[in-house]
Design an enzyme around this catalytic site. Structure first.
Site, short mmCIF file in Angstrom:
data_model
loop_
_atom_site.label_atom_id
_atom_site.label_comp_id
_atom_site.label_asym_id
_atom_site.label_seq_id
_atom_site.Cartn_x
_atom_site.Cartn_y
_atom_site.Cartn_z
N LYS A 167 0.87 -1.15 0.01
CA LYS A 167 -0.06 -0.02 0.13
C LYS A 167 1.06 1.30 0.13
O LYS A 167 1.81 1.54 0.82
CB LYS A 167 -1.02 0.05 1.23
N GLY A 173 -8.21 5.66 -2.16
CA GLY A 173 -9.28 5.46 -3.39
C GLY A 173 -8.39 3.95 -4.19
O GLY A 173 -8.73 4.11 -5.26
N GLY A 174 -7.90 3.25 -3.53
CA GLY A 174 -7.16 2.07 -4.29
C GLY A 174 -5.95 2.39 -5.02
O GLY A 174 -5.22 1.57 -5.73
N HIS A 217 -15.72 -4.80 5.22
CA HIS A 217 -15.17 -3.29 5.56
C HIS A 217 -16.37 -2.93 6.70
O HIS A 217 -17.42 -2.49 6.29
CB HIS A 217 -15.26 -2.41 4.20
N GLU A 284 -12.32 2.69 10.49
CA GLU A 284 -12.55 1.97 9.69
C GLU A 284 -11.62 0.68 9.91
O GLU A 284 -10.41 0.62 10.22
CB GLU A 284 -12.14 2.22 8.12
N ARG A 301 -13.44 13.02 9.10
CA ARG A 301 -14.46 13.93 8.54
C ARG A 301 -15.88 13.30 8.74
O ARG A 301 -15.89 12.16 9.37
CB ARG A 301 -14.26 14.30 7.23
#
Length: 658
Positions: A167, A173-174, A217, A284, A301
């Site tokens: 990563k 956004g991938g 997720h 997340e 946010r």
């Protein structure tokens, strides 16, 4: 209503540094509380819904977001001009921009969000993982160190055990993300991830993590205040995604036991407290098949899917944001936050699911929605007649429903989706109907690979209309035009329908080798026309709309559209001499023009390149011929289905078509 901050200042006016549905959403709460709202808008949004809703509105520049919604200096200047004490950034754009939050602080403007330090700490994956591990939040086993040599990264991948995930440290956004399933492919995937990370974030640093196969997720809504308090408002399942973006979210997550739910919430609160979090945030997690969960990232946010949390907790999270930004304590204690029922959010997009979910743009020629009530919310920033802009996200609306349990909420979601009728551009509504009705989705067996795994069933379309649907369309056209002739032939969708009027008021319709007995009538309800129809004794009901040469039917199975070909003697006039020239496949900007008047081209030659929503589409010549006229120059905007060039075909082709 006035909110006094810890510094003794009041919030009586708030600037919303965003557009579309989230700007409208914030304004509704501001209006409810008596706080004035200030809108900003680009040239493309001059006539948009959020501009009309605001108490004041200010232009901030051209359509491209870099020159308008992402311009920190322009936003700050509007806040000063309008005397707004606070700025709500919504989501996207400047909402997670540490520099913007810092600039607001320097200018004495309240940023309705966390402190800049929290945005910074949570914005870099390697930093956030280290902070979370130290706070006792479960993290995926991995390497987040500074040694970025190929050999070091490869050694850690071997230690962690394949498959692993590479990563980009500053990813999102991938982008800069690769799955590596064996040591043999590690180097190739590492180089690919680095190239993409450098291009997207100007930083090619990566981290290595254990790859969790077919994960869920699951994210937790948290809130913190200036007094050191933090609470969680339960979790949302956002597993069902396409292009790494969520499409249906629900709360609470299906199949989660109360003890796991409590552990998730408590871990999320530890994460928030570790960075002294203030305001609305989302922690997340990825979750495996045994309900083990691991920290993934924190979004600093308000989330797109926050309404489902509001529905199951009876709260207004935007009101909480305003109160906390003004220095108040969190309105409820953890013990006072209770879970009530189940909620779904379906994101309705202007996109074509059958074409790899290609985003679209264009006018909303017809738009009708399910009626809003306490258990049904429609979060939108557009109205009938508005355009979905080529410059921004193609989301049309969020349809949010609530019921006492998951099955009842799912039934309500499907019922409401059938009432969401749009004409003018491709949407994903039928796809959402297929998705929400899939047996595995109904069972709650969701994961991030759900759409790729079931794409064949999910992409089933009613475009190839059944003969019964053709009969419905034919009857609707006849009744609409009151064409009560003895017999005639209707041509629709390349199928000839021979229609005979019977003395009992019914119609006999022959399609190919089969005859159907059709009976029905039209009636009006809430300014809409409905067709009540019986085909060979099977009754049905559908909303009927006929625009130009297309019949649209919206029924409980979804929607179909049937084209009525224009007669040749009319089409030759209406085409204005374009001679079969290519039409714009979507609304967009002409990026490149490769031809000029007089050029001879072969079938398949590139004529133009269009850009829409950051996607590129090459327009090619449909056949051999000569370019008589080019209608657009580079940089110009072309609407969907408008001619791009006037095309003069070869004489041999003309003779063949006569």
């Amino acid at each position: 209503m006035k909110y006094t901050t810890t510094t003794g200042r009041n919030i009586t006016k708030v600037l919303i540094a965003n557009r579309g549905e989230i700007a409208c959403r914030v304004m509704r709460t501001a209006r409810k509380l008596g706080v004035q709202s200030v809108a900003v808008y680009s040239e493309a949004d001059r006539n948009s819904m959020h501009v009309d809703m605001a108490d004041e509105a200010y232009s901030i520049g051209p359509a491209p977001s870099q020159q308008s919604y992402l311009s920190m200096e322009k936003i700050i200047q509007v806040a000063k001009t309008s005397a707004a004490q606070a700025i709500h950034p919504g989501y996207g754009f400047l909402s997670e921009n540490m520099e913007f939050a810092e600039l607001c602080k320097q200018e004495g403007i309240i940023f309705i969000g966390p402190p800049p330090s929290a945005i910074r700490d949570m914005g870099i994956k390697s930093t956030s993982k280290s902070i979370m591990a130290a706070a006792g939040v479960p993290v995926v086993e991995g390497y987040h160190g500074e040694d970025q040599s190929d050999q070091c990264l490869k050694e850690h991948a071997g230690r962690i055990g394949y498959p692993v995930m590479i990563k980009a440290v500053r990813g999102g956004g991938g982008k800069g993300m690769r799955i590596v399933r064996s040591e043999q492919e590690f180097q190739e995937q590492l180089e690919s991830a680095r190239r993409e990370a450098k291009k997207s974030f100007n930083d090619d640093a990566v981290l290595i993590e254990k790859f969790v196969d077919t994960p869920r997720h699951v994210e937790v809504q948290v809130f913190g205040d200036h007094h050191g308090n933090a609470v969680y408002l339960f979790e949302r399942d956002c597993s069902v995604q396409r292009r790494h973006q969520k499409i249906i979210e629900e709360a609470p997550a299906p199949g989660i036991k109360p003890e796991v739910r409590k552990k998730l919430g408590e871990a999320a609160v530890r994460a928030a407290k570790a960075v002294n979090y203030v305001g609305a945030g989302t922690v997340e997690f990825i979750m495996d098949s045994k309900h083990n969960f691991y920290f993934m990232e924190m979004n600093t946010r308000l989330q797109v899917e926050h309404p489902v949390t509001e529905m199951i907790t009876g709260t207004d999270l935007v009101e909480w944001q305003l109160r906390i930004a003004a220095g108040e304590k969190i309105p409820l204690s953890q013990e006072e936050i209770t879970l009530q029922g189940h909620a779904f959010e379906a994101r309705i997009y202007a996109e074509d699911p059958s074409n790899n979910f290609m985003p679209g743009a264009g006018p909303l020629v017809h738009l009708s929605t399910p009626p809003a009530d306490p258990s049904t919310r429609i979060e939108t920033g557009v109205r009938q007649g508005d355009e979905v802009s080529v410059h921004y996200d193609p989301m049309i609306a969020k349809l949010v429903v609530w019921a006492a349990d998951r099955q009842a909420a799912l039934t309500k979601l499907r019922y409401s989706l059938r009432q969401y009728n749009i004409i003018g551009l491709h949407t994903n509504i039928d796809f959402l109907l297929n998705l929400s009705g899939h047996p595995e989705f109904e069972a709650g067996n969701v994961h991030t690979d759900f759409i790729p795994q079931h794409h064949k069933e999910l992409l089933l379309s009613r475009k190839a209309a059944a003969k019964e649907s053709l009969c419905q369309a034919a009857l609707g056209l006849i009744l609409k035009e009151k064409a009560m002739t003895d017999a005639f032939t209707l041509q629709a969708h390349d199928v000839a329908i021979a229609v005979t009027y019977n003395h009992d008021g019914s119609y006999s319709m022959q399609i190919e080798d089969k005859t159907f007995q059709v009976l029905g009538d039209l009636y009006s309800e809430e300014d809409c026309t409905y067709l009540k129809c019986s085909v060979n004794g099977v009754a049905s009901k559908a909303k009927l709309i006929i625009l130009e040469n297309t019949i649209y039917l919206f029924s409980k199975e979804g929607s179909i559209e049937i084209d009525i070909p224009v007669p040749k003697y009319l089409s030759s006039v209406s085409s204005e001499g374009t001679q079969g020239g290519p039409l714009a496949p979507m609304t967009g900007t002409i990026e490149k023009v490769f031809v000029k008047a007089g050029d001879k081209v072969k079938a398949g030659d590139s004529l133009m390149v269009m850009i829409a929503m950051k996607m590129e589409h090459t327009i090619k010549a449909p056949k051999d011929g000569t370019i008589k006229k080019v209608f657009y120059r580079e940089g110009a905007q072309a609407n969907r289905h408008t001619p791009l060039v006037e095309f003069e075909e070869e004489e041999s082709d003309k003779r063949e078509s006569e």
